[in-house]
Design a protein around this motif. Sequence first.
Motif, PDB file in Angstrom:
ATOM      1  N   ALA A   1       3.395   2.520 -46.521  1.00 58.60           N
ATOM      2  CA  ALA A   1       2.715   3.911 -46.245  1.00 58.60           C
ATOM      3  C   ALA A   1       1.128   3.795 -46.496  1.00 58.60           C
ATOM      4  O   ALA A   1       0.147   4.313 -45.926  1.00 58.60           O
ATOM      5  CB  ALA A   1       3.287   4.867 -47.271  1.00 58.60           C
ATOM      6  N   THR A   2       0.742   2.938 -47.626  1.00 58.01           N
ATOM      7  CA  THR A   2      -0.678   3.024 -47.902  1.00 58.01           C
ATOM      8  C   THR A   2      -1.493   2.270 -46.984  1.00 58.01           C
ATOM      9  O   THR A   2      -2.697   2.703 -46.534  1.00 58.01           O
ATOM     10  CB  THR A   2      -0.730   2.172 -49.451  1.00 58.01           C
TER      11      THR A   2
ATOM     12  N   SER B   1       0.694  13.015 -38.998  1.00 60.27           N
ATOM     13  CA  SER B   1      -0.147  11.633 -39.263  1.00 60.27           C
ATOM     14  C   SER B   1       0.901  10.497 -39.319  1.00 60.27           C
ATOM     15  O   SER B   1       2.116  10.563 -39.277  1.00 60.27           O
ATOM     16  CB  SER B   1      -0.392  11.684 -41.024  1.00 60.27           C
TER      17      SER B   1
ATOM     18  N   TYR C   1      -9.423   0.198 -40.686  1.00 63.29           N
ATOM     19  CA  TYR C   1      -8.617  -0.512 -39.622  1.00 63.29           C
ATOM     20  C   TYR C   1      -8.889  -1.731 -40.086  1.00 63.29           C
ATOM     21  O   TYR C   1      -7.915  -2.919 -40.358  1.00 63.29           O
ATOM     22  CB  TYR C   1      -8.736  -0.301 -38.258  1.00 63.29           C
TER      23      TYR C   1
ATOM     24  N   ARG D   1      -5.930   2.595 -31.240  1.00 64.75           N
ATOM     25  CA  ARG D   1      -5.779   3.761 -31.218  1.00 64.75           C
ATOM     26  C   ARG D   1      -5.096   4.515 -29.758  1.00 64.75           C
ATOM     27  O   ARG D   1      -4.156   5.401 -29.969  1.00 64.75           O
ATOM     28  CB  ARG D   1      -7.162   4.656 -31.622  1.00 64.75           C
TER      29      ARG D   1
ATOM     30  N   LEU E   1      -0.623   2.051 -43.838  1.00 63.66           N
ATOM     31  CA  LEU E   1      -0.739   2.708 -42.548  1.00 63.66           C
ATOM     32  C   LEU E   1      -1.895   3.721 -42.712  1.00 63.66           C
ATOM     33  O   LEU E   1      -2.664   4.102 -41.844  1.00 63.66           O
ATOM     34  CB  LEU E   1       0.426   3.474 -42.371  1.00 63.66           C
ATOM     35  N   GLU E   2      -2.141   4.586 -43.595  1.00 69.29           N
ATOM     36  CA  GLU E   2      -3.011   5.500 -44.092  1.00 69.29           C
ATOM     37  C   GLU E   2      -4.369   4.868 -43.741  1.00 69.29           C
ATOM     38  O   GLU E   2      -5.324   5.455 -43.144  1.00 69.29           O
ATOM     39  CB  GLU E   2      -2.868   6.281 -45.416  1.00 69.29           C
ATOM     40  N   ARG E   3      -4.605   3.893 -44.290  1.00 69.64           N
ATOM     41  CA  ARG E   3      -5.738   3.166 -44.252  1.00 69.64           C
ATOM     42  C   ARG E   3      -6.426   2.772 -42.794  1.00 69.64           C
ATOM     43  O   ARG E   3      -7.232   2.901 -42.414  1.00 69.64           O
ATOM     44  CB  ARG E   3      -5.882   1.913 -45.362  1.00 69.64           C
TER      45      ARG E   3
ATOM     46  N   THR F   1       1.379   8.080 -41.417  1.00 69.65           N
ATOM     47  CA  THR F   1       2.255   7.799 -42.516  1.00 69.65           C
ATOM     48  C   THR F   1       3.502   8.557 -42.276  1.00 69.65           C
ATOM     49  O   THR F   1       4.381   8.078 -42.930  1.00 69.65           O
ATOM     50  CB  THR F   1       1.208   8.413 -43.708  1.00 69.65           C
ATOM     51  N   THR F   2       3.225   9.881 -42.143  1.00 70.43           N
ATOM     52  CA  THR F   2       4.238  10.687 -42.182  1.00 70.43           C
ATOM     53  C   THR F   2       5.368  10.591 -41.200  1.00 70.43           C
ATOM     54  O   THR F   2       6.743  10.406 -41.508  1.00 70.43           O
ATOM     55  CB  THR F   2       3.946  12.377 -41.919  1.00 70.43           C
TER      56      THR F   2
ATOM     57  N   THR G   1      -5.415   3.860 -40.097  1.00 71.63           N
ATOM     58  CA  THR G   1      -5.705   4.966 -39.051  1.00 71.63           C
ATOM     59  C   THR G   1      -6.970   5.849 -39.603  1.00 71.63           C
ATOM     60  O   THR G   1      -7.109   6.777 -38.933  1.00 71.63           O
ATOM     61  CB  THR G   1      -4.325   5.762 -39.183  1.00 71.63           C
ATOM     62  N   SER G   2      -7.478   5.468 -40.669  1.00 66.01           N
ATOM     63  CA  SER G   2      -8.511   6.436 -41.156  1.00 66.01           C
ATOM     64  C   SER G   2     -10.149   5.937 -40.405  1.00 66.01           C
ATOM     65  O   SER G   2     -10.826   6.949 -40.290  1.00 66.01           O
ATOM     66  CB  SER G   2      -8.900   6.078 -42.612  1.00 66.01           C
TER      67      SER G   2
END
Length: 482
Positions: free
Chosen positions: A153-154, A135, A166, A309, A156-158, A137-138, A160-161
């Motif tokens: 991190a938060t 991911s 985005y 993406r 980034l996760e949102r 985030t990782t 790419t969801s």
Amino acid sequence: MNVARTLAVVVVGALLTTTTVAAVATAGAHGTVLDPDFVTETVAEEEGYAVVRNATLSAVEDSVPESAGAAGIDTGAVVAEAVDRRYVRNQTDANVDRLYAYLHGQRAEPDLTVDTRPVKAEASAAVASEVADASLTTLVAESDVELRDPVNATLLERMTSGPAGYQSARATVRDEARERVLDAAVDRAYGEASDDRLLSLVIDDYDPDDYSEAEKERLIDEHEGEIRTALRRYISEERGDEIDSRVDEELDAVREQYAGRTADDTDEQSSSSPRSSSTHEDPVENATLAVQATVATGLTTDVDYGTFRDRLDADRERLGEAAGDRARQRLDRELPDRLDLTQELGDGTTQRLEGARTVVQWFDRLPFVLPAVGALLIGLLYYATRSLPTVLGTTGAALVAGSLPPYLALGVLRDRAAAALGGGDAISGFAVGFVERTLAHVGAVSLAVATVGVLLVAAWLALRYDLLEKLRGGGSNEPRIA
């Protein structure tokens, strides 16, 4: 039968018995421990490849540092995946073939080696794949590169969801930038505006002549929060275009901040860090920075989700390749392309192998020597007795005496081997299984030879007592003289 003939029968019979014992041992050895196909088949059926795999993993992992992978990559798991059953079987079978070719005199050196090139290739490919599939985030959170606001991190996760996440992340970044611009504008206005201007924002029908300077200062302190709120509302409403322009400038600055970063920059900024051991370009860090630059561009421009993406996937693939290349380079430094097992086992191994080679080559001659010796002894026996029944009986008795006792002793040998080798671990289990399969084959050979001997003795009895004639209803009850 005179004494000389009797003595000849006894001597030749004893020699035939000894020859039979040697023949059973030779046939058993050539069908088991001296046969590479038997060895590899036993290794497969007795789970010996698991034992070899564990030993190979231990040898390889001792040579592979944890730093061989990329951040967040379990190097041990990557190597374990590379050293799979197919690889272990190929390496084991190749070493068995080379070893037996050496023992049988077909090559000058045993050349017991493990080819680590497939492991290194698989490991680097696994690192590249794992990085590319991780991911976002990782990847960013576990990289050595420092995150800078507004990227976290938060966020980034949102982003790419999916398209909605985005857009939400981009709106959050812009809103946060707008708040910072407004805060700065409010601070400037609060510091630059006159006391009368500030108080007029929160006091209805404010008249400066009604208050002394001291009272004005006291009122400003008391109503600072209200004044700032009023200033924010006024600036937002009256200077909206200016605020939007400054928000764009701030977002542009964020984007440029990420776009201009390289591994050299991070080395200079953290030269005191133990991680910074070089000042030359690091492809992994630069690929990680490229990922962050793509994220920053997505957050601060009008790039649509599909384009974002596509760029992100290309950056992740580049990062995976860089991480895989770095893993391969470090593996190449730490792990040779071939591990010399003979050298690893010590100097005494070569001498022991040379001794085993001498023994094996003598065993290789016995299949040609023993039949010739046996035929010669049978010929001597016939020459001395001139009696076919005597030859059959003596030969049959020798075959039984030379094969049946070893067959009966196999059970005791099997129990003792199990007691001596059984330790409950995988190696002990394989050793016990190997011995049992070897003894089973020797037992089959012994039983086959004993069966032939019994048949020959039966033939001697039939000839001696004219059993065939009696079965036909004729003949004498007196035994024939051999």
